[in-house]
Design an enzyme around this catalytic site. Structure first.
Site, mmCIF file in Angstrom:
data_model
loop_
_atom_site.group_PDB
_atom_site.id
_atom_site.type_symbol
_atom_site.label_atom_id
_atom_site.label_comp_id
_atom_site.label_asym_id
_atom_site.label_seq_id
_atom_site.Cartn_x
_atom_site.Cartn_y
_atom_site.Cartn_z
ATOM 1 N N CYS A 93 0.830 -1.210 0.000
ATOM 2 C CA CYS A 93 0.000 0.000 0.000
ATOM 3 C C CYS A 93 0.866 1.264 0.000
ATOM 4 O O CYS A 93 1.513 1.562 1.003
ATOM 5 C CB CYS A 93 -0.911 -0.034 1.221
ATOM 6 S SG CYS A 93 -1.734 1.518 1.596
ATOM 7 N N CYS A 118 0.064 3.787 2.766
ATOM 8 C CA CYS A 118 0.516 3.301 4.073
ATOM 9 C C CYS A 118 1.994 3.609 4.271
ATOM 10 O O CYS A 118 2.423 3.955 5.371
ATOM 11 C CB CYS A 118 0.271 1.800 4.203
ATOM 12 S SG CYS A 118 -1.460 1.321 3.960
#
Length: 103
Positions: free
Chosen positions: A28, A31
């Site tokens: 991600c 993230c």
């Protein structure tokens, strides 16, 4: 940040103490952007234990908690959900701090 290892561990943590579960994944990009600021956020909010939850390892838990975007945060204290910052959008350090302060 401690990494969640089992559903049993999740249930124990959720039901005892103050925890903020961060749902994330290695792949991600949003993230990864917040990763550098997480230690400071943890330090500023030491009344909580922060727990990394790998979305891919705990996909059923994500479905149960309606976590359909990452990174996302859900806070619990002694079995009660205190709040959630759940969306698919990128989150800033300021937004995460504001969420925690609002719990």
């Amino acid at each position: 940040m401690q990494k969640l290892s089992s559903m049993e561990e999740f249930n124990t943590m959720r039901n005892s103490g103050k925890h903020i579960f961060m749902f994330s994944a290695d792949w991600c990009p949003d993230c990864r952007v917040i990763e550098p600021v997480l230690p400071e956020i943890e330090e500023n909010h030491s009344q909580y234990t922060f727990v990394y939850v790998d979305r891919d390892e705990f996909i059923d838990l994500c479905a149960d908690l309606s976590i359909f975007g990452i990174p996302s945060f859900v806070a619990f204290e002694d079995g009660k959900e205190l709040g959630r910052f759940v969306s698919k959008d990128r989150k800033s350090k300021e937004q995460i701090e504001e969420f925690i302060q609002g719990l």
